[in-house]
Scaffold this motif. Structure first.
Motif, mmCIF file in Angstrom:
data_model
loop_
_atom_site.group_PDB
_atom_site.id
_atom_site.type_symbol
_atom_site.label_atom_id
_atom_site.label_comp_id
_atom_site.label_asym_id
_atom_site.label_seq_id
_atom_site.Cartn_x
_atom_site.Cartn_y
_atom_site.Cartn_z
ATOM 1 N N THR A 25 0.833 -1.192 0.000
ATOM 2 C CA THR A 25 0.000 0.000 0.000
ATOM 3 C C THR A 25 0.862 1.235 0.000
ATOM 4 O O THR A 25 1.931 1.264 0.588
ATOM 5 N N LYS A 26 0.412 2.280 -0.661
ATOM 6 C CA LYS A 26 1.161 3.522 -0.709
ATOM 7 C C LYS A 26 1.099 4.259 0.622
ATOM 8 O O LYS A 26 1.931 5.101 0.907
ATOM 9 N N ALA A 27 0.090 3.966 1.427
ATOM 10 C CA ALA A 27 -0.039 4.633 2.710
ATOM 11 C C ALA A 27 0.850 3.934 3.721
ATOM 12 O O ALA A 27 0.407 3.251 4.627
ATOM 13 N N GLN A 28 2.177 4.099 3.569
ATOM 14 C CA GLN A 28 3.124 3.422 4.441
ATOM 15 C C GLN A 28 3.032 3.992 5.837
ATOM 16 O O GLN A 28 2.954 5.193 6.021
ATOM 17 N N GLN A 29 3.054 3.119 6.851
ATOM 18 C CA GLN A 29 2.907 3.561 8.219
ATOM 19 C C GLN A 29 4.138 4.317 8.663
ATOM 20 O O GLN A 29 5.258 3.905 8.430
ATOM 21 N N VAL A 30 3.924 5.450 9.347
ATOM 22 C CA VAL A 30 5.030 6.257 9.840
ATOM 23 C C VAL A 30 5.621 5.584 11.060
ATOM 24 O O VAL A 30 4.895 5.190 11.965
ATOM 25 N N PRO A 31 6.950 5.448 11.116
ATOM 26 C CA PRO A 31 7.558 4.819 12.284
ATOM 27 C C PRO A 31 7.214 5.595 13.546
ATOM 28 O O PRO A 31 7.029 6.788 13.531
ATOM 29 N N ARG A 181 -11.711 -6.801 -3.225
ATOM 30 C CA ARG A 181 -11.804 -7.759 -2.133
ATOM 31 C C ARG A 181 -12.067 -7.063 -0.800
ATOM 32 O O ARG A 181 -11.626 -5.933 -0.577
ATOM 33 N N ARG A 182 -12.752 -7.775 0.086
ATOM 34 C CA ARG A 182 -12.902 -7.327 1.466
ATOM 35 C C ARG A 182 -11.781 -7.954 2.301
ATOM 36 O O ARG A 182 -11.263 -9.023 1.951
ATOM 37 N N PRO A 183 -11.410 -7.325 3.415
ATOM 38 C CA PRO A 183 -10.361 -7.908 4.268
ATOM 39 C C PRO A 183 -10.746 -9.299 4.762
ATOM 40 O O PRO A 183 -11.928 -9.595 4.973
ATOM 41 N N SER A 184 -9.751 -10.149 4.959
ATOM 42 C CA SER A 184 -10.010 -11.511 5.396
ATOM 43 C C SER A 184 -10.374 -11.587 6.879
ATOM 44 O O SER A 184 -11.008 -12.541 7.313
ATOM 45 N N GLN A 185 -9.992 -10.557 7.653
ATOM 46 C CA GLN A 185 -10.291 -10.536 9.070
ATOM 47 C C GLN A 185 -11.365 -9.496 9.377
ATOM 48 O O GLN A 185 -11.358 -8.399 8.823
ATOM 49 N N ARG A 186 -12.256 -9.831 10.292
ATOM 50 C CA ARG A 186 -13.437 -9.015 10.551
ATOM 51 C C ARG A 186 -13.085 -7.612 11.042
ATOM 52 O O ARG A 186 -13.763 -6.643 10.702
ATOM 53 N N LYS A 187 -12.028 -7.474 11.842
ATOM 54 C CA LYS A 187 -11.672 -6.177 12.421
ATOM 55 C C LYS A 187 -10.552 -5.466 11.652
ATOM 56 O O LYS A 187 -10.082 -4.423 12.084
ATOM 57 N N GLN A 188 -10.147 -6.019 10.546
ATOM 58 C CA GLN A 188 -9.069 -5.409 9.773
ATOM 59 C C GLN A 188 -9.530 -4.109 9.133
ATOM 60 O O GLN A 188 -10.663 -3.984 8.668
ATOM 61 N N GLY A 190 -9.378 -0.961 6.311
ATOM 62 C CA GLY A 190 -9.155 -0.805 4.877
ATOM 63 C C GLY A 190 -9.759 0.506 4.410
ATOM 64 O O GLY A 190 -10.082 1.382 5.213
ATOM 65 N N TYR A 191 -9.922 0.642 3.094
ATOM 66 C CA TYR A 191 -10.498 1.857 2.519
ATOM 67 C C TYR A 191 -12.021 1.773 2.510
ATOM 68 O O TYR A 191 -12.597 0.730 2.164
ATOM 69 N N SER A 192 -12.670 2.866 2.853
ATOM 70 C CA SER A 192 -14.127 2.926 2.848
ATOM 71 C C SER A 192 -14.682 2.512 1.488
ATOM 72 O O SER A 192 -14.283 3.047 0.445
ATOM 73 N N VAL A 193 -15.615 1.556 1.485
ATOM 74 C CA VAL A 193 -16.227 1.089 0.242
ATOM 75 C C VAL A 193 -16.889 2.238 -0.506
ATOM 76 O O VAL A 193 -16.723 2.385 -1.724
ATOM 77 N N SER A 194 -17.630 3.078 0.200
ATOM 78 C CA SER A 194 -18.346 4.167 -0.460
ATOM 79 C C SER A 194 -17.395 5.178 -1.079
ATOM 80 O O SER A 194 -17.630 5.659 -2.199
ATOM 81 N N ASP A 195 -16.288 5.503 -0.395
ATOM 82 C CA ASP A 195 -15.322 6.457 -0.945
ATOM 83 C C ASP A 195 -14.677 5.927 -2.213
ATOM 84 O O ASP A 195 -14.517 6.648 -3.211
ATOM 85 N N VAL A 196 -14.269 4.665 -2.182
ATOM 86 C CA VAL A 196 -13.619 4.065 -3.352
ATOM 87 C C VAL A 196 -14.592 3.978 -4.518
ATOM 88 O O VAL A 196 -14.240 4.275 -5.669
ATOM 89 N N ASP A 197 -15.838 3.601 -4.245
ATOM 90 C CA ASP A 197 -16.826 3.488 -5.313
ATOM 91 C C ASP A 197 -17.125 4.845 -5.956
ATOM 92 O O ASP A 197 -17.355 4.926 -7.173
ATOM 93 N N ARG A 230 -17.174 -3.211 5.729
ATOM 94 C CA ARG A 230 -17.442 -1.854 5.245
ATOM 95 C C ARG A 230 -16.247 -1.292 4.474
ATOM 96 O O ARG A 230 -16.267 -0.120 4.089
ATOM 97 N N CYS A 231 -15.215 -2.088 4.271
ATOM 98 C CA CYS A 231 -14.023 -1.573 3.592
ATOM 99 C C CYS A 231 -13.542 -2.541 2.521
ATOM 100 O O CYS A 231 -13.892 -3.720 2.502
ATOM 101 N N TYR A 232 -12.743 -1.986 1.599
ATOM 102 C CA TYR A 232 -12.028 -2.774 0.597
ATOM 103 C C TYR A 232 -10.588 -2.974 1.072
ATOM 104 O O TYR A 232 -10.036 -2.133 1.799
ATOM 105 N N GLU A 233 -9.964 -4.026 0.590
ATOM 106 C CA GLU A 233 -8.565 -4.283 0.899
ATOM 107 C C GLU A 233 -7.677 -3.209 0.272
ATOM 108 O O GLU A 233 -7.736 -2.962 -0.941
ATOM 109 N N GLU A 234 -6.847 -2.574 1.083
ATOM 110 C CA GLU A 234 -6.063 -1.427 0.617
ATOM 111 C C GLU A 234 -5.112 -1.785 -0.515
ATOM 112 O O GLU A 234 -4.990 -1.043 -1.495
ATOM 113 N N GLN A 235 -4.415 -2.900 -0.401
ATOM 114 C CA GLN A 235 -3.407 -3.244 -1.398
ATOM 115 C C GLN A 235 -4.017 -3.422 -2.785
ATOM 116 O O GLN A 235 -3.441 -2.984 -3.782
#
Length: 252
Positions: A25-31, A181-188, A190-197, A230-235
């Motif tokens: 993902t381009k949104a790399q986590q800041v250390p 795709r949706r995340p494989s884990q329930r609490k994972q 990701g990007y908001s489905v509505s925003d991406v759509d 409620r989200c799409y997989e970021e990658q």
């Protein structure tokens, strides 16, 4: 934005199916947690710094001839050594002729688009570096198109664009909520489905009209975070948007 070999450049091969892509993902986590570079808060007292030392530690200092400003010492920015090394490699590619571009060792427009830099305290301000990378990506994409047409002819180039467009439209034409795709884990997260759509709808409208699409619309897109179904997989979303930018630049 991982680096690929030059052999996977857009000018060489048709776009792969997005389902098979595995990019960071381009949104790399800041250390900031475990393993983050330490910064001593208790430095020994010393005499007043000289003018030379003050200038060297100012946020506006420059490094190795690069014209990028640094952030304050306590903030995180791009690793200057990584940025300088990568831009040196891009400069080496741009120093070649358009005819030799495909065989030149180094990077292409896709590698520039997908590049991710480590973060360090007091590093380069990301905004101007990102802006420069966008300019270099545009320039490399133009030269890659010229090199491809010179070697293979305009008909092959049009076939390449048609295949790329069909691949992207196939996903854009999917129903809302089913494009990625949706995340494989329930609490994972990701990007908001509505925003991406919403962005996908705008991209589809542009592709179906004669209006040229500004790559900035995709490059600067920001999606809210959501969780679970409620989200799409970021990658996967990031990989797809990279291919959209690739097609936008190829159509110009």
């Amino acid at each position: 934005m991982t680096e690929n070999t030059l052999g996977s450049s857009a000018a060489d091969q048709p776009t792969q199916a997005i389902d098979g892509l595995d990019t960071r993902t381009k949104a790399q986590q800041v250390p900031g947690g475990d393993g983050a570079p330490s910064h001593s808060a208790a430095a020994p007292q010393a005499a007043a710094p000289t003018q030379e030392a003050t200038q060297a530690s100012a946020p506006a200092r420059e490094t190795a001839g690069r014209k990028f400003m640094r952030v304050e010492d306590e903030r995180w920015g791009y690793d200057p050594a990584e940025v300088d090394d990568f831009l040196d490699r891009v400069d080496a590619v741009l120093a070649t002729t358009a005819r030799d571009l495909q065989s030149a060792p180094g990077v292409g427009s896709r590698q520039v688009r997908e590049r991710v830099f480590d973060r360090v305290q007091g590093g380069y301000d990301p905004a101007p570096v990102d802006a420069r990378l966008d300019e270099l990506e545009d320039e490399l994409a133009d030269r890659e198109r010229e090199a491809f047409i010179s070697e293979h002819g305009p008909e092959r180039w049009e076939e390449h664009l048609e295949l790329m467009g069909q691949t992207l439209l196939g996903r854009l034409n999917r129903p809302h909520g089913e494009r990625f795709r949706r995340p494989s884990q329930r609490k994972q997260l990701g990007y908001s489905v509505s925003d991406v759509d919403v962005l996908c709808d705008r991209i589809t409208e542009h592709f179906r009209s004669d209006e040229a699409l500004d790559p900035t619309l995709v490059r600067k897109a920001v999606f809210r975070q959501a969780q679970g179904q409620r989200c799409y997989e970021e990658q996967q979303v990031d990989a797809f948007m990279d291919r959209v930018v690739e097609l936008i630049l190829a159509l110009r």
